[in-house]
Motif scaffolding. Sequence first.
Motif, mmCIF file in Angstrom:
data_model
loop_
_atom_site.group_PDB
_atom_site.id
_atom_site.type_symbol
_atom_site.label_atom_id
_atom_site.label_comp_id
_atom_site.label_asym_id
_atom_site.label_seq_id
_atom_site.Cartn_x
_atom_site.Cartn_y
_atom_site.Cartn_z
ATOM 1 N N LYS A 66 36.734 10.532 -24.576
ATOM 2 C CA LYS A 66 36.139 9.660 -23.641
ATOM 3 C C LYS A 66 36.948 8.389 -23.515
ATOM 4 N N GLU A 67 36.721 7.613 -22.193
ATOM 5 C CA GLU A 67 37.174 6.515 -22.025
ATOM 6 C C GLU A 67 36.354 5.784 -20.958
ATOM 7 N N TRP A 68 36.024 4.512 -21.235
ATOM 8 C CA TRP A 68 35.083 3.647 -20.531
ATOM 9 C C TRP A 68 35.803 2.537 -19.439
ATOM 10 N N HIS A 69 35.298 2.084 -18.635
ATOM 11 C CA HIS A 69 35.465 1.038 -17.831
ATOM 12 C C HIS A 69 35.218 -0.238 -18.816
ATOM 13 N N PRO A 70 35.645 -1.514 -18.347
ATOM 14 C CA PRO A 70 35.640 -2.641 -19.202
ATOM 15 C C PRO A 70 33.941 -3.124 -18.982
ATOM 16 N N ASN A 71 33.197 -2.663 -17.930
ATOM 17 C CA ASN A 71 31.820 -2.777 -17.782
ATOM 18 C C ASN A 71 30.831 -1.866 -18.674
ATOM 19 N N GLY A 72 31.485 -0.857 -19.493
ATOM 20 C CA GLY A 72 30.788 0.009 -20.315
ATOM 21 C C GLY A 72 30.510 1.315 -19.573
ATOM 22 N N VAL A 73 30.898 1.443 -18.520
ATOM 23 C CA VAL A 73 30.421 2.662 -17.617
ATOM 24 C C VAL A 73 31.670 3.644 -17.863
ATOM 25 N N MET A 74 31.245 4.824 -18.110
ATOM 26 C CA MET A 74 32.332 5.971 -18.248
ATOM 27 C C MET A 74 33.191 6.136 -17.319
ATOM 28 N N LYS A 75 34.759 6.096 -17.669
ATOM 29 C CA LYS A 75 35.776 6.263 -16.748
ATOM 30 C C LYS A 75 36.257 7.664 -16.684
ATOM 31 N N SER A 76 36.218 8.385 -17.818
ATOM 32 C CA SER A 76 36.824 9.733 -18.110
ATOM 33 C C SER A 76 36.399 10.437 -19.106
ATOM 34 N N ARG A 77 36.251 11.877 -18.971
ATOM 35 C CA ARG A 77 35.831 12.541 -20.056
ATOM 36 C C ARG A 77 36.947 13.817 -19.824
ATOM 37 N N LYS A 78 37.617 14.251 -21.081
ATOM 38 C CA LYS A 78 38.452 15.039 -21.019
ATOM 39 C C LYS A 78 38.402 16.199 -22.216
ATOM 40 N N PHE A 79 38.346 17.462 -21.897
ATOM 41 C CA PHE A 79 38.292 18.144 -23.141
ATOM 42 C C PHE A 79 39.640 19.010 -23.222
ATOM 43 N N SER A 80 40.198 19.060 -24.362
ATOM 44 C CA SER A 80 41.470 19.693 -24.906
ATOM 45 C C SER A 80 41.293 20.820 -25.887
ATOM 46 N N ASP A 81 41.985 21.817 -25.852
ATOM 47 C CA ASP A 81 42.065 22.848 -26.768
ATOM 48 C C ASP A 81 43.350 22.769 -27.687
ATOM 49 N N ARG A 82 43.553 23.560 -28.398
ATOM 50 C CA ARG A 82 44.662 23.700 -29.368
ATOM 51 C C ARG A 82 45.815 24.591 -28.691
ATOM 52 N N THR A 83 45.616 25.160 -27.366
ATOM 53 C CA THR A 83 46.888 25.846 -26.726
ATOM 54 C C THR A 83 47.951 24.945 -26.297
ATOM 55 N N LEU A 84 49.037 25.443 -25.874
ATOM 56 C CA LEU A 84 50.105 24.648 -25.020
ATOM 57 C C LEU A 84 49.567 23.998 -23.925
ATOM 58 N N VAL A 85 48.764 24.979 -23.370
ATOM 59 C CA VAL A 85 48.305 24.137 -22.020
ATOM 60 C C VAL A 85 46.826 23.298 -22.412
ATOM 61 N N SER A 86 47.065 22.104 -22.988
ATOM 62 C CA SER A 86 45.958 21.827 -23.863
ATOM 63 C C SER A 86 44.681 21.295 -23.069
ATOM 64 N N LEU A 87 44.785 20.689 -21.863
ATOM 65 C CA LEU A 87 43.987 20.058 -21.192
ATOM 66 C C LEU A 87 43.069 21.241 -20.452
ATOM 67 N N CYS A 88 41.792 21.300 -20.879
ATOM 68 C CA CYS A 88 40.777 22.428 -20.173
ATOM 69 C C CYS A 88 39.949 21.679 -19.044
ATOM 70 N N GLU A 89 39.533 20.480 -19.162
ATOM 71 C CA GLU A 89 38.739 19.960 -18.253
ATOM 72 C C GLU A 89 38.549 18.607 -18.235
ATOM 73 N N GLU A 90 38.382 17.977 -16.780
ATOM 74 C CA GLU A 90 38.403 16.439 -16.886
ATOM 75 C C GLU A 90 37.559 15.900 -15.815
ATOM 76 N N GLU A 91 36.893 15.012 -15.886
ATOM 77 C CA GLU A 91 35.993 14.304 -15.122
ATOM 78 C C GLU A 91 36.306 12.782 -15.064
ATOM 79 N N THR A 92 36.382 12.388 -13.754
ATOM 80 C CA THR A 92 36.484 10.696 -13.577
ATOM 81 C C THR A 92 35.437 10.080 -12.855
#
Length: 108
Positions: A66-92
């Motif tokens: 997870k990543e947040w903006h300086p004001n504390g609001v969620m900036k991004s959420r990423k989910f990665s697994d152990r495969t070579l194509v690591s990134l499974c999902e992302e929201e911003t």
Amino acid sequence: MDDAQRVIYRGEPFTGEVAEYQSGHLISLDEHTNGVPNGLSREWYQDGTLRSEGVVRDGRPLGEFKEWHPNGVMKSRKFSDRTLVSLCEEETWDERGVLLTSWRRDDG
């Protein structure tokens, strides 16, 4: 750091927490095993607001990050697994919390 980008302490790959400070403020804290990021990884803005948090295994993100903006609001959420194509999902989101993007890998 050595040529392989491992954290070295007293000539050996470091195992433990690595803290980074800027102008006296803690801005990152990462767990390492044998010089490689492995465990909880956190970053803060200089005012102490949490900037990012997630788990890294063998130098790669694993699970939710997870990543947040300086004001504390969620900036991004990423989910990665152990495969070579690591990134499974992302929201911003923008600084007001409005969803900007939502993406999920299609394994089907």
